[in-house]
Structure formats: C-alpha cells, structure tokens
Design a protein around this motif. Structure first.
Motif, PDB file in Angstrom:
ATOM      1  N   ARG A  37      57.154 -27.859  24.779  1.00 50.19           N
ATOM      2  CA  ARG A  37      58.594 -27.291  24.421  1.00 50.19           C
ATOM      3  C   ARG A  37      59.359 -28.863  24.748  1.00 50.19           C
ATOM      4  O   ARG A  37      60.176 -28.896  23.624  1.00 50.19           O
ATOM      5  N   LEU A  38      59.080 -29.530  25.438  1.00 53.15           N
ATOM      6  CA  LEU A  38      59.688 -30.920  25.671  1.00 53.15           C
ATOM      7  C   LEU A  38      59.065 -31.913  24.670  1.00 53.15           C
ATOM      8  O   LEU A  38      60.026 -32.555  24.248  1.00 53.15           O
ATOM      9  N   VAL A  39      58.108 -31.928  24.052  1.00 56.36           N
ATOM     10  CA  VAL A  39      57.652 -32.398  23.160  1.00 56.36           C
ATOM     11  C   VAL A  39      58.245 -32.248  21.862  1.00 56.36           C
ATOM     12  O   VAL A  39      58.559 -32.634  21.006  1.00 56.36           O
ATOM     13  N   ALA A  40      58.131 -30.943  21.727  1.00 50.78           N
ATOM     14  CA  ALA A  40      58.873 -30.219  20.408  1.00 50.78           C
ATOM     15  C   ALA A  40      60.677 -30.700  20.212  1.00 50.78           C
ATOM     16  O   ALA A  40      60.924 -31.199  19.315  1.00 50.78           O
ATOM     17  N   LEU A  41      61.177 -30.586  21.732  1.00 49.91           N
ATOM     18  CA  LEU A  41      62.590 -31.166  21.616  1.00 49.91           C
ATOM     19  C   LEU A  41      62.513 -32.549  21.419  1.00 49.91           C
ATOM     20  O   LEU A  41      63.639 -32.979  20.764  1.00 49.91           O
ATOM     21  N   ASP A  42      61.776 -33.325  21.722  1.00 50.04           N
ATOM     22  CA  ASP A  42      61.910 -34.681  21.820  1.00 50.04           C
ATOM     23  C   ASP A  42      61.635 -35.139  20.124  1.00 50.04           C
ATOM     24  O   ASP A  42      62.380 -35.988  19.627  1.00 50.04           O
ATOM     25  N   GLN A  43      60.561 -34.467  19.578  1.00 53.59           N
ATOM     26  CA  GLN A  43      60.377 -34.904  18.156  1.00 53.59           C
ATOM     27  C   GLN A  43      61.523 -34.440  17.326  1.00 53.59           C
ATOM     28  O   GLN A  43      61.847 -35.171  16.540  1.00 53.59           O
ATOM     29  N   ALA A  44      62.155 -33.364  17.785  1.00 49.32           N
ATOM     30  CA  ALA A  44      63.348 -32.802  16.823  1.00 49.32           C
ATOM     31  C   ALA A  44      64.593 -34.216  16.958  1.00 49.32           C
ATOM     32  O   ALA A  44      64.998 -34.330  15.865  1.00 49.32           O
ATOM     33  N   GLU A  45      64.760 -34.479  18.021  1.00 49.87           N
ATOM     34  CA  GLU A  45      65.696 -35.380  18.586  1.00 49.87           C
ATOM     35  C   GLU A  45      65.215 -36.801  17.841  1.00 49.87           C
ATOM     36  O   GLU A  45      66.284 -37.265  17.201  1.00 49.87           O
ATOM     37  N   LEU A  46      64.178 -37.147  17.832  1.00 52.82           N
ATOM     38  CA  LEU A  46      63.793 -38.386  17.298  1.00 52.82           C
ATOM     39  C   LEU A  46      63.574 -38.214  15.667  1.00 52.82           C
ATOM     40  O   LEU A  46      64.105 -39.425  14.968  1.00 52.82           O
ATOM     41  N   ASP A  47      63.348 -37.246  15.196  1.00 52.05           N
ATOM     42  CA  ASP A  47      63.434 -37.103  13.546  1.00 52.05           C
ATOM     43  C   ASP A  47      64.837 -37.063  13.170  1.00 52.05           C
ATOM     44  O   ASP A  47      65.191 -37.877  12.254  1.00 52.05           O
ATOM     45  N   ALA A  48      65.723 -36.332  13.917  1.00 52.24           N
ATOM     46  CA  ALA A  48      67.108 -36.136  13.444  1.00 52.24           C
ATOM     47  C   ALA A  48      67.883 -37.798  13.625  1.00 52.24           C
ATOM     48  O   ALA A  48      68.642 -38.160  12.922  1.00 52.24           O
ATOM     49  N   ALA A  49      67.332 -38.437  14.609  1.00 47.99           N
ATOM     50  CA  ALA A  49      67.863 -39.854  14.819  1.00 47.99           C
ATOM     51  C   ALA A  49      67.301 -40.661  13.811  1.00 47.99           C
ATOM     52  O   ALA A  49      68.098 -41.562  13.222  1.00 47.99           O
ATOM     53  N   ALA A  84      61.847 -34.715  33.200  1.00 45.08           N
ATOM     54  CA  ALA A  84      60.588 -33.736  33.165  1.00 45.08           C
ATOM     55  C   ALA A  84      59.627 -34.281  32.549  1.00 45.08           C
ATOM     56  O   ALA A  84      58.208 -34.067  32.795  1.00 45.08           O
ATOM     57  N   ARG A  85      59.715 -35.076  31.462  1.00 40.88           N
ATOM     58  CA  ARG A  85      58.607 -35.506  30.621  1.00 40.88           C
ATOM     59  C   ARG A  85      58.044 -36.557  31.531  1.00 40.88           C
ATOM     60  O   ARG A  85      56.513 -36.575  31.447  1.00 40.88           O
ATOM     61  N   TYR A  86      58.352 -37.348  32.235  1.00 41.27           N
ATOM     62  CA  TYR A  86      57.727 -38.140  33.176  1.00 41.27           C
ATOM     63  C   TYR A  86      56.962 -37.586  34.148  1.00 41.27           C
ATOM     64  O   TYR A  86      55.876 -37.951  34.676  1.00 41.27           O
ATOM     65  N   ALA A  87      57.564 -36.605  34.713  1.00 41.63           N
ATOM     66  CA  ALA A  87      56.600 -35.522  35.706  1.00 41.63           C
ATOM     67  C   ALA A  87      55.418 -34.969  35.052  1.00 41.63           C
ATOM     68  O   ALA A  87      54.302 -35.082  35.653  1.00 41.63           O
ATOM     69  N   CYS A  88      55.714 -34.606  33.799  1.00 44.16           N
ATOM     70  CA  CYS A  88      54.561 -34.053  33.006  1.00 44.16           C
ATOM     71  C   CYS A  88      53.709 -35.232  32.680  1.00 44.16           C
ATOM     72  O   CYS A  88      52.357 -35.008  32.809  1.00 44.16           O
ATOM     73  N   ALA A  89      53.961 -36.233  32.391  1.00 44.84           N
ATOM     74  CA  ALA A  89      53.115 -37.478  32.265  1.00 44.84           C
ATOM     75  C   ALA A  89      52.289 -37.943  33.623  1.00 44.84           C
ATOM     76  O   ALA A  89      51.013 -37.997  33.384  1.00 44.84           O
ATOM     77  N   VAL A  90      52.734 -37.746  34.659  1.00 50.01           N
ATOM     78  CA  VAL A  90      51.891 -37.945  35.727  1.00 50.01           C
ATOM     79  C   VAL A  90      51.168 -36.796  36.148  1.00 50.01           C
ATOM     80  O   VAL A  90      50.000 -36.988  36.368  1.00 50.01           O
ATOM     81  N   GLU A  91      51.490 -35.741  35.597  1.00 49.01           N
ATOM     82  CA  GLU A  91      50.624 -34.577  35.967  1.00 49.01           C
ATOM     83  C   GLU A  91      49.407 -34.556  35.113  1.00 49.01           C
ATOM     84  O   GLU A  91      48.407 -34.104  35.100  1.00 49.01           O
TER      85      GLU A  91
END
Length: 164
Positions: A37-49, A84-91
């Motif tokens: 879900r985090l990746v999907a939200l980021d991708q949508a934001e980056l595509d829109a930008a 949240a993204r950084y916490a997931c990256a560490v995980e």
C-alpha cells in the motif's frame, strides 16, 4: 513495527475486532499488504507529480521541483508515510521478501529527472538518476530524524553534482 498488529489496524480503521486477521491471516501477510500500500501511494504521487511538471528546463527548475516534493515528504501525511516507508525498509533487512516490493520503480517523476540528465549529455543518465534520487531521499531521512527542512540550495548542489 512492533505496533503494527491486526488489532491495531482494526482499531485505527474503526473495524470490528478480527476483521483484519480474517483477510490477512499472518503478520507477514499484514506487513506485505502495508508495504504494498505504501508503494502504491508513493507511485501514484510520483506519477502525478511527473505528469503535472514537464521535463525541467534548467538545473534550478529541477532543484525547485525536487525541493517542493521533499517538503511534502517532511510534513503532514507525507511525513507519516515517509516514516512508515523507512521503518519498512529497515524491516526488509530481516525480511528480504519485502525488498522487492520496496525496490524503486519507474514513474513519471523519475523519468522526468532521467530525461533532464540525458538531455544534458550525462553519461549513464539512468544510474545518475538513481544516485541523485537516493541522495535526495537521504536528505529527507536526515531531516525526519534531526528536524529541519531540505533547502533548494542543498538540492541544487546535488543536481550540480549529478551533472558533473
């Protein structure tokens, strides 16, 4: 990460107890869904930008756009999602199957940076784009931890380095 439980998700979403575990049976399934879900939200934001902003005309314009984007990553909902993204990256160090989900993907914003660098004759614009964006990401991480904001001047220095 310790606070990410089925019960906590049920409470935060206002769902009856047990709802999340009915759909995502294990903690691994829950974590995988959160990362997706985090990746999907980021991708949508980056595509829109990237669609909203054409390929920058000069280094200053690229620095300005990157600085505006990073400011959104440091405040409000962007801040929560960045943490949240950084916490997931560490995980993902402990759970390598998450790494593939988190791996940087093509999107309109990344393509605009790559096109900008390629148009200026930078050798290996794809690799240089990844390096530039990783450096910007590092500044975001630093400011999330230590406070403050990323300045256009700092980003401008990274853009200048990418052009050399």
């Amino acid at each position: 990460m310790r606070g990410l439980t089925h019960r906590a998700v049920d409470r935060a979403a206002g769902l009856p107890a047990g709802t999340t575990s009915a759909y995502l049976r294990t903690r691994q399934a829950l974590l995988t869904a959160v990362v997706g879900r985090l990746v999907a939200l980021d991708q949508a934001e980056l595509d829109a930008a990237g669609r909203k902003i054409p390929v920058p005309r000069d280094p200053g314009e690229l620095a300005r756009h990157l600085a505006e984007f990073t400011a959104r990553r440091l405040t409000g909902e962007g801040r929560r999602r960045s943490l949240a993204r950084y916490a997931c990256a560490v995980e993902s160090v402990r759970q390598p199957q998450l790494r593939e989900i988190l791996r940087p993907r093509r999107n309109a914003a990344r393509e605009a940076v790559r096109a900008f660098l390629a148009a200026r004759g930078v050798a290996d614009p794809e690799e240089r784009t990844l390096t530039l964006l990783a450096c910007v990401d590092g500044l975001v991480f630093d400011r999330l931890v230590d406070g403050g904001e990323v300045t256009e001047e700092e980003i401008g220095g990274l853009v200048a380095a990418a052009l050399r």
